[in-house]
Design a protein around this motif. Sequence first.
Motif, PDB file in Angstrom:
ATOM      1  N   GLU A 293       0.853  -1.391   0.073  1.00  0.00           N
ATOM      2  CA  GLU A 293      -0.427  -0.140  -0.049  1.00  0.00           C
ATOM      3  C   GLU A 293       0.866   1.252  -0.047  1.00  0.00           C
ATOM      4  OE1 GLU A 293      -4.048   0.541   2.293  1.00  0.00           O
ATOM      5  OE2 GLU A 293      -2.092   0.403   3.935  1.00  0.00           O
ATOM      6  N   ALA A 294       2.117   1.135   0.709  1.00  0.00           N
ATOM      7  CA  ALA A 294       2.825   2.356   0.666  1.00  0.00           C
ATOM      8  C   ALA A 294       3.480   2.507  -0.473  1.00  0.00           C
ATOM      9  CB  ALA A 294       4.281   2.402   1.798  1.00  0.00           C
ATOM     10  N   LEU A 295       3.640   1.439  -1.164  1.00  0.00           N
ATOM     11  CA  LEU A 295       4.046   1.638  -2.943  1.00  0.00           C
ATOM     12  C   LEU A 295       3.785   1.787  -3.814  1.00  0.00           C
ATOM     13  CD1 LEU A 295       6.526  -1.459  -2.826  1.00  0.00           C
ATOM     14  CD2 LEU A 295       7.946   0.787  -2.488  1.00  0.00           C
ATOM     15  N   GLY A 296       2.046   2.265  -2.882  1.00  0.00           N
ATOM     16  CA  GLY A 296       1.279   2.688  -4.532  1.00  0.00           C
ATOM     17  C   GLY A 296       1.105   1.710  -5.500  1.00  0.00           C
ATOM     18  N   VAL A 297       1.219   0.421  -5.376  1.00  0.00           N
ATOM     19  CA  VAL A 297       1.429  -0.854  -6.517  1.00  0.00           C
ATOM     20  C   VAL A 297      -0.807  -0.875  -6.783  1.00  0.00           C
ATOM     21  CG1 VAL A 297       2.324  -1.502  -5.253  1.00  0.00           C
ATOM     22  CG2 VAL A 297       0.804  -2.657  -5.219  1.00  0.00           C
ATOM     23  N   GLU A 298      -2.219  -0.390  -6.737  1.00  0.00           N
ATOM     24  CA  GLU A 298      -2.719  -0.936  -6.881  1.00  0.00           C
ATOM     25  C   GLU A 298      -3.471  -0.442  -8.423  1.00  0.00           C
ATOM     26  OE1 GLU A 298      -2.094   1.592  -4.371  1.00  0.00           O
ATOM     27  OE2 GLU A 298      -3.206   0.743  -3.101  1.00  0.00           O
ATOM     28  N   ASP A 299      -2.586   0.816  -9.413  1.00  0.00           N
ATOM     29  CA  ASP A 299      -3.104   0.865 -10.348  1.00  0.00           C
ATOM     30  C   ASP A 299      -1.974  -0.515 -11.104  1.00  0.00           C
ATOM     31  OD1 ASP A 299      -4.424   3.098 -10.575  1.00  0.00           O
ATOM     32  OD2 ASP A 299      -2.647   4.371 -11.014  1.00  0.00           O
ATOM     33  N   LEU A 300      -0.603  -1.015 -11.007  1.00  0.00           N
ATOM     34  CA  LEU A 300      -0.193  -1.292 -11.229  1.00  0.00           C
ATOM     35  C   LEU A 300      -0.645  -3.239 -11.884  1.00  0.00           C
ATOM     36  CD1 LEU A 300       2.676  -2.735 -12.703  1.00  0.00           C
ATOM     37  CD2 LEU A 300       3.570  -2.902 -10.399  1.00  0.00           C
ATOM     38  N   VAL A 301      -1.436  -3.106 -10.432  1.00  0.00           N
ATOM     39  CA  VAL A 301      -2.038  -4.600  -9.961  1.00  0.00           C
ATOM     40  C   VAL A 301      -2.752  -4.696 -11.452  1.00  0.00           C
ATOM     41  CG1 VAL A 301      -4.070  -5.768  -8.354  1.00  0.00           C
ATOM     42  CG2 VAL A 301      -1.972  -4.699  -7.778  1.00  0.00           C
ATOM     43  N   LEU A 352       5.082  -2.667  14.429  1.00  0.00           N
ATOM     44  CA  LEU A 352       5.428  -3.696  13.176  1.00  0.00           C
ATOM     45  C   LEU A 352       4.364  -3.163  12.135  1.00  0.00           C
ATOM     46  CD1 LEU A 352       7.471  -6.858  14.760  1.00  0.00           C
ATOM     47  CD2 LEU A 352       8.600  -5.188  13.005  1.00  0.00           C
ATOM     48  N   LEU A 353       3.032  -2.749  12.078  1.00  0.00           N
ATOM     49  CA  LEU A 353       2.295  -2.633  12.013  1.00  0.00           C
ATOM     50  C   LEU A 353       1.974  -1.668  11.515  1.00  0.00           C
ATOM     51  CD1 LEU A 353      -0.277  -5.631  12.384  1.00  0.00           C
ATOM     52  CD2 LEU A 353       1.167  -5.739  10.798  1.00  0.00           C
ATOM     53  N   SER A 354       2.023  -0.881  12.119  1.00  0.00           N
ATOM     54  CA  SER A 354       2.033   1.142  11.455  1.00  0.00           C
ATOM     55  C   SER A 354       2.018   1.568   9.820  1.00  0.00           C
ATOM     56  CB  SER A 354       2.278   1.768  12.919  1.00  0.00           C
ATOM     57  OG  SER A 354       4.276   2.037  12.090  1.00  0.00           O
ATOM     58  N   THR A 355       1.337   2.522   9.796  1.00  0.00           N
ATOM     59  CA  THR A 355       1.510   3.306   8.279  1.00  0.00           C
ATOM     60  C   THR A 355       3.063   3.828   8.224  1.00  0.00           C
ATOM     61  OG1 THR A 355      -1.051   3.840   8.121  1.00  0.00           O
ATOM     62  CG2 THR A 355       0.596   4.945   6.863  1.00  0.00           C
ATOM     63  N   ALA A 356       2.552   4.317   9.255  1.00  0.00           N
ATOM     64  CA  ALA A 356       4.585   5.205   9.575  1.00  0.00           C
ATOM     65  C   ALA A 356       5.752   4.006   9.111  1.00  0.00           C
ATOM     66  CB  ALA A 356       4.666   6.438  11.002  1.00  0.00           C
ATOM     67  N   TYR A 357       5.960   3.261  10.231  1.00  0.00           N
ATOM     68  CA  TYR A 357       6.874   1.733   9.879  1.00  0.00           C
ATOM     69  C   TYR A 357       6.655   1.076   8.470  1.00  0.00           C
ATOM     70  CZ  TYR A 357       9.637  -2.288  11.053  1.00  0.00           C
ATOM     71  OH  TYR A 357      10.608  -2.870  10.663  1.00  0.00           O
ATOM     72  N   ALA A 358       5.797   1.109   7.707  1.00  0.00           N
ATOM     73  CA  ALA A 358       5.139   0.182   6.304  1.00  0.00           C
ATOM     74  C   ALA A 358       6.217   1.622   5.337  1.00  0.00           C
ATOM     75  CB  ALA A 358       3.904   0.394   6.097  1.00  0.00           C
TER      76      ALA A 358
END
Length: 616
Positions: A293-301, A352-358
Amino acid sequence: MFTTRPVLTGTLGMVASTHWLASAVGMRTLEAGGNAFDAAAAAGFTLSVVEPHLNGPGGDAPVIGHRAADAHTFVVCGQGVVPALATTEAYRELGVTEVPGTGHLAAVVPGAFGAWLDLLARYGTLPLADVLGPAIGYARDGYPLVAAAARTVATVSDMFRAHWPTSAQVYLPGGVPPGPGERFRNPDLARTFERLLAEASAAGPDREAQIEAARRAFYEGFVAETVDAFVAGTPVLDATGRAHTGFLRADDLAAWRATEEPTVAVPFAGVEVHKTGPWGQGPVLLQQLRLLEALGVEDLVRDVVEREGRGADDRGGPQAELVHAVVEVAKLAFADRDAWYGDSADVPLDALLSTAYAVERAALVGAGADDGFRPGAPAGRPPRLARALVAARALADAGGPDGDGGPLGAGLGEPTVAPTGLTRGDTCHVDVVDRWGNQVSATPSGGWLQSSPVVPGLGFALPTRAQMCWLEDGLPASLVPGRRPRTTLSPALALGAGHGFAFGTPGGDQQDQWPVPFLLRHVVGGSDLQAAIDAPTWHSTHVHGSFHPRAHTPRGVVLESRLGADVPGALEARGHAVVDAGAWSLGRLSAAGVAPNGWLYAAANPRGQQGYATGR
C-alpha cells in the motif's frame, strides 16, 4: 482469463479445502443443519485421517472464525506449548545444539484435537458424535491414499522397519508401503476416536458436557497416559542420528487448553484482513500488505489483471514489475518476522504494523533485487538475530546448501521428506461459510507420519513443532517451557461491510507469500475468486526457511511459467535468481465467503488435483 473451474455460488453453505473428502464431509455437516463451526471441525477431523503426511489429531490447528450475528472475529489457538521439562539446559546436557526435526525431542503438547473441541463447545451446535463420525468411518473402513502420502510412506519405510516399529505397524500393512489410490485403513485411530466418543456419551445427554468429557479423556485420561509412557519410556531414532526419549509428559497435556484470542488485523483495499498474533507468522502477511500500500501498487495490479483478462502478450513488463515489488516487500517483512516474532518475548506489533513504519520500510525497495537481510527497528528497538540464523545466512551467501531454493522444496504445498523423516514441513487447509454468514479459516498441521513415530495403540503421531524454537536464550522465538513455538501456520479472513471471505494455503514459509498475489488480484484487481487462485504465482526463496537447516537462496524467486516467457528475463535483469517451477506448480489456496452481492461463494486450487470446493 481462463479458469479451471467456476466460482461456486449458493445460499446454503460453502466448503473449500485441500482434500475432496474433507470438503464433502464439511458440506454434509452443513446440509445436516450444522453451522460453519461444526462443518470446519468435521472437515478438520477428516483431514487428520486422510492427509496423515500433512497433519493428524495430535498435531497443531490455529483457527480464525467470524460469527456473523454479532460480528465477533476470533482466533482459537490450537498450537501446543513446549513441555515443562524441555529447557535449553536439558537439550545441552544431551549434546543437542538444535532441536531435531523428528522424534521425541521435538514433541510439544498436541493441540489440534483440543482446538476443534473448543471451537465446537463455544460456537458449534451439533453433537460430537455427528461431527467426529465421518472421520471414524474413514479411519475404520478406509479411504483412497493420495499419491503424495504414498510417496512419503515409501520414502521413510526403511526407517519405519528398522527404528519406528509402531509406525511400520500402521503404515506398512503386510510389510510394504501402500500404493497411490490404495484403500488405506487406520483401525487404531478409529478405536481411539470411538473410545473418546464413548467417554463423551458417558457424561450424559448434555452436548457441552460430552465435549468436555472427550477433552478430558484426551488430555487427562487414556490418551495422555499412553503418550507419557511412550515418550518417557521408549527411545526412538531422531534427526540427530541417535535414539532419545522425550520431555513431553501427561502433566503437560493436562495443564494445556486451547485458548480464544483476538485476531490481528489491518485494513487493505476495502477489507480488513485478519490473522493470528505474532506467536505465528500470520502478521507477516499484514506487513506485506502495508508495504505494498505504501508503494502504491494498485494501478499496477489493475493493469496486470486487465492484460491477463484479455489474454494480452504484452503483460511481461508490468507483470515483472509487480513480481519484483512483491518479492522485495516479502524480503523486508520476513526479515522482521525472523527478528521479532515469537511467544517468548514482547513483540512490538503495533509499531511493526503502523503506517509510518510501512512507509519507512517501503523506501528501501529499489529497482534491483536486494541481496541483504534487513530487519527493521520498530519503535527504535534494534533487532537481535539468532546466531544460528546468521550462520545459515552466511553459509548460503557463500554458496553453500540452499535447501529451500528449488521448486521441489516448495511447490504444490507438499512437504520435502528425507529418508530419515526430516520434513521441511507442510499442512492442509479448510475454509467454510454457512447460510448465516459465519466463516471459518483453519490450517491444521503437525503430527506428520514421517516426523514422529505413531503412539502405540492410538494410531497417530505427535507434533514436532519444538524444532521451530531456538536453543539460544533471550530471543522472541527461544525455546521456553510453556511457550508456543513460532509456527508458520497461517489461516486468514478478509472482512468487509456485509461481505468477506476465509482463505489460506499450506506451504510452510510460503503460507504468507502465495496469498499476496491472490489478494492483490481479487480485492484490488477485481478478478473473481477462482481466477485469482488459478492465476500464475510466485514466491521468494531469499527469505529464511523456518525448518532446519533454515536455508535460503540469495535473491531467489520461484515462479510459474504461465507468468509469461519474458518475465524471467526481466527479473534476472533486475538481479533476481529465477527458478521456473513449471506451469501449475505453486500453492494450494482455497477460499469461501460472502460476496458483496450477498451470494455465498467459494473456490479451490486445481494444482495437484486434490483440493475442491463444494456448496449449494
